[in-house]
Design a protein around this motif. Structure first.
Motif, PDB file in Angstrom:
ATOM      1  N   ASP A 155       0.968  -1.419  -0.158  1.00 54.34           N
ATOM      2  CA  ASP A 155       0.049   0.029   0.155  1.00 54.34           C
ATOM      3  C   ASP A 155       0.520   1.398   0.299  1.00 54.34           C
ATOM      4  O   ASP A 155       0.522   2.773  -0.718  1.00 54.34           O
ATOM      5  N   ARG A 156       2.303   1.675   0.599  1.00 56.56           N
ATOM      6  CA  ARG A 156       3.241   2.494   0.803  1.00 56.56           C
ATOM      7  C   ARG A 156       3.523   2.099  -1.048  1.00 56.56           C
ATOM      8  O   ARG A 156       3.631   3.053  -0.974  1.00 56.56           O
ATOM      9  N   VAL A 157       3.871   1.601  -1.161  1.00 54.93           N
ATOM     10  CA  VAL A 157       4.423   1.576  -3.159  1.00 54.93           C
ATOM     11  C   VAL A 157       3.273   1.928  -3.650  1.00 54.93           C
ATOM     12  O   VAL A 157       3.723   3.260  -4.792  1.00 54.93           O
ATOM     13  N   ALA A 158       2.179   1.629  -3.867  1.00 56.32           N
ATOM     14  CA  ALA A 158       1.059   2.461  -4.871  1.00 56.32           C
ATOM     15  C   ALA A 158       0.755   3.782  -4.223  1.00 56.32           C
ATOM     16  O   ALA A 158       0.065   4.233  -5.276  1.00 56.32           O
ATOM     17  N   GLY A 159       1.015   3.753  -3.470  1.00 59.02           N
ATOM     18  CA  GLY A 159       0.912   5.172  -2.644  1.00 59.02           C
ATOM     19  C   GLY A 159       1.275   6.535  -3.527  1.00 59.02           C
ATOM     20  O   GLY A 159       1.457   7.541  -4.162  1.00 59.02           O
ATOM     21  N   TYR A 160       2.875   5.749  -3.838  1.00 60.63           N
ATOM     22  CA  TYR A 160       3.945   6.696  -4.780  1.00 60.63           C
ATOM     23  C   TYR A 160       3.042   7.036  -5.805  1.00 60.63           C
ATOM     24  O   TYR A 160       3.773   7.943  -7.321  1.00 60.63           O
ATOM     25  N   VAL A 161       2.308   6.497  -6.446  1.00 56.67           N
ATOM     26  CA  VAL A 161       2.065   6.253  -7.858  1.00 56.67           C
ATOM     27  C   VAL A 161       0.957   7.422  -8.032  1.00 56.67           C
ATOM     28  O   VAL A 161       1.252   8.306  -8.836  1.00 56.67           O
ATOM     29  N   GLY A 162       0.146   7.393  -7.436  1.00 58.78           N
ATOM     30  CA  GLY A 162      -1.161   8.695  -6.738  1.00 58.78           C
ATOM     31  C   GLY A 162      -0.075   9.842  -6.164  1.00 58.78           C
ATOM     32  O   GLY A 162      -1.184  10.765  -7.119  1.00 58.78           O
ATOM     33  N   SER A 163       0.636   9.914  -5.562  1.00 58.81           N
ATOM     34  CA  SER A 163       1.510  11.252  -4.970  1.00 58.81           C
ATOM     35  C   SER A 163       2.310  11.664  -6.885  1.00 58.81           C
ATOM     36  O   SER A 163       2.221  12.974  -6.984  1.00 58.81           O
ATOM     37  N   ALA A 164       2.887  10.900  -7.368  1.00 61.86           N
ATOM     38  CA  ALA A 164       3.697  11.786  -8.499  1.00 61.86           C
ATOM     39  C   ALA A 164       2.547  11.867  -9.331  1.00 61.86           C
ATOM     40  O   ALA A 164       2.691  12.748  -9.717  1.00 61.86           O
ATOM     41  N   ALA A 165       1.187  11.428  -9.336  1.00 62.62           N
ATOM     42  CA  ALA A 165       0.336  12.438 -10.477  1.00 62.62           C
ATOM     43  C   ALA A 165      -0.463  13.629 -10.374  1.00 62.62           C
ATOM     44  O   ALA A 165      -0.310  14.646 -10.987  1.00 62.62           O
ATOM     45  N   GLU A 166      -0.216  13.072  -8.756  1.00 62.17           N
ATOM     46  CA  GLU A 166      -1.027  14.543  -8.089  1.00 62.17           C
ATOM     47  C   GLU A 166       0.317  15.756  -8.058  1.00 62.17           C
ATOM     48  O   GLU A 166       0.030  16.936  -8.895  1.00 62.17           O
ATOM     49  N   GLN A 167       1.018  15.355  -8.784  1.00 63.45           N
ATOM     50  CA  GLN A 167       2.457  16.046  -8.180  1.00 63.45           C
ATOM     51  C   GLN A 167       2.836  16.593 -10.306  1.00 63.45           C
ATOM     52  O   GLN A 167       3.760  17.834 -10.124  1.00 63.45           O
ATOM     53  N   GLY A 168       2.495  16.102 -10.600  1.00 60.35           N
ATOM     54  CA  GLY A 168       2.478  15.984 -11.823  1.00 60.35           C
ATOM     55  C   GLY A 168       3.801  15.002 -13.457  1.00 60.35           C
ATOM     56  O   GLY A 168       3.343  15.906 -14.357  1.00 60.35           O
ATOM     57  N   ALA A 169       3.808  14.198 -12.525  1.00 56.87           N
ATOM     58  CA  ALA A 169       3.984  13.545 -13.196  1.00 56.87           C
ATOM     59  C   ALA A 169       2.907  12.748 -14.248  1.00 56.87           C
ATOM     60  O   ALA A 169       1.605  12.611 -13.810  1.00 56.87           O
ATOM     61  N   THR A 170       3.378  11.742 -15.787  1.00 52.10           N
ATOM     62  CA  THR A 170       2.745  11.362 -16.745  1.00 52.10           C
ATOM     63  C   THR A 170       2.694   9.393 -15.674  1.00 52.10           C
ATOM     64  O   THR A 170       3.788   9.017 -15.956  1.00 52.10           O
ATOM     65  N   VAL A 171       1.040   9.102 -15.677  1.00 47.15           N
ATOM     66  CA  VAL A 171       1.014   7.612 -15.104  1.00 47.15           C
ATOM     67  C   VAL A 171       1.194   6.776 -16.803  1.00 47.15           C
ATOM     68  O   VAL A 171       0.049   7.106 -17.268  1.00 47.15           O
ATOM     69  N   VAL A 172       1.931   6.505 -17.034  1.00 47.21           N
ATOM     70  CA  VAL A 172       2.229   5.622 -18.511  1.00 47.21           C
ATOM     71  C   VAL A 172       1.300   4.681 -18.482  1.00 47.21           C
ATOM     72  O   VAL A 172       0.439   3.582 -19.261  1.00 47.21           O
ATOM     73  N   VAL A 173       2.039   3.350 -16.425  1.00 42.59           N
ATOM     74  CA  VAL A 173       1.609   2.288 -16.621  1.00 42.59           C
ATOM     75  C   VAL A 173       0.693   2.319 -15.365  1.00 42.59           C
ATOM     76  O   VAL A 173       1.912   2.760 -14.271  1.00 42.59           O
ATOM     77  N   ASP A 174      -0.251   2.505 -14.997  1.00 35.72           N
ATOM     78  CA  ASP A 174      -0.562   2.050 -13.192  1.00 35.72           C
ATOM     79  C   ASP A 174      -0.685   1.167 -12.506  1.00 35.72           C
ATOM     80  O   ASP A 174      -1.465   0.060 -13.741  1.00 35.72           O
ATOM     81  N   GLY A 175      -0.037   1.205 -12.332  1.00 38.99           N
ATOM     82  CA  GLY A 175      -0.129  -0.911 -11.721  1.00 38.99           C
ATOM     83  C   GLY A 175      -1.194  -0.887 -10.620  1.00 38.99           C
ATOM     84  O   GLY A 175      -1.504  -2.598 -10.072  1.00 38.99           O
ATOM     85  N   ARG A 176      -1.336  -0.209  -9.685  1.00 37.44           N
ATOM     86  CA  ARG A 176      -2.596   0.020  -8.894  1.00 37.44           C
ATOM     87  C   ARG A 176      -3.869  -0.810  -9.772  1.00 37.44           C
ATOM     88  O   ARG A 176      -4.613  -1.223  -9.034  1.00 37.44           O
ATOM     89  N   GLY A 177      -4.502   0.025 -10.984  1.00 43.20           N
ATOM     90  CA  GLY A 177      -5.195  -1.163 -11.580  1.00 43.20           C
ATOM     91  C   GLY A 177      -5.159  -2.877 -12.212  1.00 43.20           C
ATOM     92  O   GLY A 177      -6.461  -3.298 -12.222  1.00 43.20           O
ATOM     93  N   ALA A 178      -4.366  -2.898 -11.689  1.00 43.78           N
ATOM     94  CA  ALA A 178      -3.698  -4.916 -12.081  1.00 43.78           C
ATOM     95  C   ALA A 178      -4.817  -5.439 -10.542  1.00 43.78           C
ATOM     96  O   ALA A 178      -5.026  -4.938  -9.486  1.00 43.78           O
ATOM     97  N   ARG A 179      -5.962  -6.152 -11.538  1.00 43.53           N
ATOM     98  CA  ARG A 179      -6.139  -7.270 -10.449  1.00 43.53           C
ATOM     99  C   ARG A 179      -5.881  -8.741 -10.311  1.00 43.53           C
ATOM    100  O   ARG A 179      -5.276  -9.294 -11.007  1.00 43.53           O
TER     101      ARG A 179
END
Length: 495
Positions: free
Chosen positions: A330-354
């Protein structure tokens, strides 16, 4: 569920502290065991056992030490598959990664098998008239290793073989998250014929760590883990007059120049970023794309990520397994969200994997247009998240690395020999790769970074490991001429 105890005096010893920690299979999320957490008194008992064993072990011939080390090497090799199974069951890494971990550990045992050569001193006869001077290396005594969860077999084998072959005795404190593999290796060590007490294992947490750091009979500490804990280990250990080698965190950069082979660079980036779910201190965390290589490189990485199979590490089809705990995922997943909020482009979002079940899985993520001010860049994520920072020039790229507080590893991908040669000087890291993304040294070199990736002045294993686990003694001797000696030695007289 199985219970995991300590190993003292060659025997399995149940914990007496009353404290335990759960052990999980990260692929299922199910608890599989319980490990005892040592009290300070139990640590004292392990150190006392090692101290008694040292009095005899230090006098054992190099030939006998070498014979036992060869037996240990053969037992580890014969049990590679079982060690790998234990690694996958408690860490979660895929079987091939686990096999690779054991192989790298074997390299260090094999290096220790040659200690007769490495321990050879040097001798000067007649340095002055009738005076000989020679240097030998002596063992320190009881030494300890505190090892991390991400390589529970390999990292103990960075320390134990060299330390013991040099004549020391060893106390191991492995990670409480995945203790079965190091405990099994300790059983093989005993089976190889080493005397009781030469290796003791205490499972535990901060209580055990702090007692080892303070114990007056522990002469040296080896540690691998995060930078904050490495700093604590170094500061506390040295304040108690111990030798300390403490390897900390990392933020490894991979510079890709416009002339690079994009296919090779993309393959290497995917393997280096997502192997072992990114839970390794030599993982590539940042790709520095220079000039117009950025767009095709990001696309090539993305295409390769689509082929990654994420699943149970025991499944041969899996390329990447789960993370070590639910909280870390959950901590690692949080960095993907913060990167998007801070202006990075999320090319592949691992949080969406099921994923089916309750395992600690997270898909691989790729972030583009990351800047040095974003959390995804400034922090050690230690998970399957790869950031791409775009730079306009080689000079800007190496300046980025120079400004980073860590200096574990750095790599460059290029066809230009001049640029590669210059990078070796400019990289500012302890381990440098040229078209090699993870430049981990072989067992007869040494492993360690610079800056906040290393506390102390000695790196792990290889020649530096021998230097760390021994101290030099210089002996100067004078003997009388036999012709003038008062003792009749039977020498002929010279008229």
């Amino acid at each position: 569920m199985h219970e995991i105890h300590h190993l003292m005096d060659g025997q399995s010893v149940a914990g007496s502290s009353g404290r335990t920690s759960p052990v999980f299979n990260p692929a299922t999320g199910h608890r599989t065991g319980s490990v005892s957490l040592a009290s300070a008194e139990e640590v004292d008992a392990a150190v006392a056992s090692a101290k008694v064993a040292f009095d005899e072990w230090r006098t054992v011939s190099v030939a006998r030490r070498t014979s036992a080390m060869y037996a240990f090497r053969n037992l580890v090799a014969e049990n590679t598959t079982e060690i790998a199974r234990l690694l996958t069951a408690e860490h979660g890494k895929v079987h091939n990664d686990a096999l690779g971990e054991v192989a790298r550990g074997l390299e260090n045992i094999e290096y220790a098998c040659g200690l007769a050569q490495h321990l050879g001193g040097h001798h000067n006869e007649s340095a002055s008239t009738g005076v000989d001077v020679y240097t030998v290396r002596r063992p320190l005594g009881v030494v300890a290793g505190i090892t991390p969860f991400n390589f529970p077999a390999m990292v103990p084998l960075w320390m134990l073989p060299n330390a013991v072959a040099c004549g020391n005795t060893f106390v191991l404190k492995p990670s409480e998250r995945d203790p079965s593999a190091p405990m099994f290796i300790a059983e093989l060590f005993r089976e190889a014929g080493f005397p009781p007490g030469v290796l003791n294992v205490v499972n535990g947490d901060k209580v055990a760590v702090d007692r080892l750091l303070e114990h007056p009979d522990v002469k040296a500490i080896s540690f691998v883990g995060s930078t904050p804990i490495a700093r604590h280990v170094y500061t506390t250990g040295t304040s108690h007059k111990k030798r300390v080698q403490a390897l900390g965190g990392a933020k490894n950069h991979m510079v890709v120049l416009p002339d690079a082979d994009i296919g090779l660079a993309a393959d290497s980036a995917v393997s280096a970023a997502y192997g072992s779910a990114g839970e390794r201190c030599m993982a590539i965390s940042v790709v520095v794309a220079v000039g117009d290589v950025a767009d095709p490189l990001v696309e090539a990485i993305k295409v390769r990520m689509e082929k990654l199979v994420i699943g149970d590490g025991s499944d041969p089809a899996s390329d990447m397994g789960p993370l070590i705990t639910r909280e870390h995922r959950d901590r690692v997943a949080g960095y993907v969200g913060s990167a998007a909020e801070q202006g990075a482009t999320v090319v592949v979002d691992g949080r969406g994997a099921r994923f089916d079940g309750d395992g600690f899985f997270l898909g691989a993520s790729l972030l583009d247009n990351v800047t040095p001010r974003m959390d995804a860049y400034t922090d050690e994520i230690f998970g399957p998240v790869l950031s791409v920072v775009r730079c306009g020039s080689y000079t800007e790229a190496v300046g980025l690395i120079a400004g980073n507080p860590w200096g574990n590893g750095a790599a460059i991908f290029t066809r230009d020999g001049g640029a590669a040669r210059r990078f070796q000087t400019d990289a500012g890291a302890g381990m440098v790769g040229i078209n090699v993304a993870i430049p981990v040294p072989v067992g007869y070199h040494s492993f360690g970074g610079w800056k906040d990736s290393l506390f102390g002045d000695t790196t792990m294993y290889g020649p530096e490991g021998i230097r760390f686990y021994t101290r030099p003694m210089v002996i100067t001797s004078r003997w009388p001429d036999p012709a003038t000696s008062s003792v009749d030695l039977g020498f002929p007289t010279h008229e």
